[in-house]
Design a protein around this motif. Structure first.
Motif, PDB file in Angstrom:
ATOM      1  N   ALA A 196     -28.200 -20.648  11.251  1.00 32.53           N
ATOM      2  CA  ALA A 196     -27.588 -20.881   9.745  1.00 32.53           C
ATOM      3  C   ALA A 196     -27.303 -22.528   9.707  1.00 32.53           C
ATOM      4  O   ALA A 196     -26.523 -23.175  10.492  1.00 32.53           O
ATOM      5  N   LEU A 244     -24.125 -15.070   4.947  1.00 31.18           N
ATOM      6  CA  LEU A 244     -23.570 -14.893   6.301  1.00 31.18           C
ATOM      7  C   LEU A 244     -22.539 -13.642   6.273  1.00 31.18           C
ATOM      8  O   LEU A 244     -22.708 -13.195   7.148  1.00 31.18           O
ATOM      9  N   ILE A 257     -20.213 -14.622  13.674  1.00 29.97           N
ATOM     10  CA  ILE A 257     -20.351 -16.080  12.881  1.00 29.97           C
ATOM     11  C   ILE A 257     -19.737 -17.068  13.834  1.00 29.97           C
ATOM     12  O   ILE A 257     -18.615 -16.965  13.877  1.00 29.97           O
ATOM     13  N   THR A 285     -19.271 -20.799  14.575  1.00 27.41           N
ATOM     14  CA  THR A 285     -19.429 -22.197  13.930  1.00 27.41           C
ATOM     15  C   THR A 285     -19.103 -23.379  14.690  1.00 27.41           C
ATOM     16  O   THR A 285     -17.954 -23.358  15.230  1.00 27.41           O
ATOM     17  N   VAL A 293     -24.969 -15.259  14.905  1.00 27.14           N
ATOM     18  CA  VAL A 293     -25.172 -16.496  13.727  1.00 27.14           C
ATOM     19  C   VAL A 293     -24.471 -17.602  14.155  1.00 27.14           C
ATOM     20  O   VAL A 293     -23.388 -17.802  14.044  1.00 27.14           O
ATOM     21  N   VAL A 353     -23.948 -21.487  13.201  1.00 25.20           N
ATOM     22  CA  VAL A 353     -23.685 -22.212  12.023  1.00 25.20           C
ATOM     23  C   VAL A 353     -23.529 -23.604  12.521  1.00 25.20           C
ATOM     24  O   VAL A 353     -22.623 -24.162  13.192  1.00 25.20           O
ATOM     25  N   ILE A 386     -16.820 -21.829   4.934  1.00 29.17           N
ATOM     26  CA  ILE A 386     -17.656 -21.272   5.994  1.00 29.17           C
ATOM     27  C   ILE A 386     -16.822 -21.070   7.476  1.00 29.17           C
ATOM     28  O   ILE A 386     -16.849 -20.047   8.012  1.00 29.17           O
ATOM     29  N   SER A 414     -15.770 -17.403   9.367  1.00 25.96           N
ATOM     30  CA  SER A 414     -16.359 -17.483  10.839  1.00 25.96           C
ATOM     31  C   SER A 414     -15.575 -16.743  11.789  1.00 25.96           C
ATOM     32  O   SER A 414     -14.258 -16.456  11.671  1.00 25.96           O
TER      33      SER A 414
END
Length: 271
Positions: free
Chosen positions: A119, A181, A191, A193, A212, A214, A226, A230
């Motif tokens: 992402a 997300l 997630i 990040t 995912v 990021v 975000i 996460s």
């Protein structure tokens, strides 16, 4: 093959070259160069029409002859080198381009099993975007999500930088990255990040599960919103004086850690 290129096609190509709005309105984009057109032909994207210059037609080799033969199944136009140069987006054009229909992608079609997504939050530079797409393709990523504020993935400079990878994996553009997300989290995704102030290194997190990754804006990183949703925030250890890494380089380092971890638990064939 026709030598009469309609004026509406000339106008369309010039608009697609310059304007994201034109690409969105017409739901198409253009690719240029022998390799890019070859990659379209191998994919399930649809070619609206193709153009070759008289210079390209004079390149007498098996590769170019084969491509011209395949393009005969579509609307194909032969134009002068002078006219081609006015349409081209490159300094030294090869003399071949195609206008391609966009494909609709639904993230839910790819959020199955042990998925691996990338992402992107506000990635502005076309070269970085193209390199990220190409790297993700090499890593076997299921899909890429480009959030609001990212450069258009169908920008001609992005297309060139992908070296054909734009046709190998779905790249979904969304106006609401946070919602996308959260939806992936609800589907079991973790997630992960990048965050320069993190206390955890990227190789200390488990990426063998649905993940995912990021990556954020080149000069600011990922938004606080975000970071707030996460599951993990990570950084790359750096021992030199550089403040940070280029986002496409950082992306490649972390993404191939995921590949390495997954190979240990579920080996798969690699080139």
């Amino acid at each position: 093959m026709s030598s009469d290129l309609p004026k509406r096609h000339i106008k369309l190509i010039k608009a697609l070259k310059e304007s994201k709005n034109a690409r969105s309105k017409n739901l198409c984009f253009f690719v240029e160069g022998l390799r890019s057109v070859e990659e379209v032909m191998k994919s399930d994207f649809t070619i609206e029409f193709a153009i070759v210059s008289d210079k390209f037609m004079n390149v007498n080799n098996e590769r170019s002859r084969s491509l011209i033969s395949q393009l005969q199944n579509f609307k194909l136009y032969l134009i002068s080198g002078e006219l081609y140069n006015t349409l081209s987006d490159t300094v030294t054009p090869q003399g071949i381009m195609a206008v391609v229909r966009m494909k609709p992608f639904d993230l839910t079609d790819y959020a199955e099993g042990n998925f691996l997504f990338v992402a992107l939050d506000r990635i502005k530079d076309p070269g970085n975007m193209g390199t990220i797409i190409r790297t993700a393709d090499a890593a076997g990523v299921n899909a890429i999500i480009a959030g609001k504020g990212c450069v258009d993935v169908y920008n001609p400079k992005v297309i060139r930088s992908t070296m054909g990878s734009i046709f190998h994996l779905p790249v979904v553009q969304t106006g609401d990255l946070i919602t996308a997300l959260k939806d992936l989290k609800n589907r079991g995704g973790r997630i992960i990040t990048t965050y320069l102030k993190s206390e955890k290194y990227y190789f200390d997190v488990d990426m063998t599960v649905p993940t995912v990754l990021v990556m954020g804006k080149e000069d600011e990183g990922v938004s606080n919103e975000i970071i707030g949703i996460s599951d993990e925030v990570v950084k790359i250890p750096m021992s030199g004086p550089a403040e940070s890494l280029n986002v496409s380089i950082a992306h490649g380092i972390i993404l191939f850690e995921a590949v390495k971890q997954r190979m240990k638990t579920r080996p798969f064939a690699c080139k």
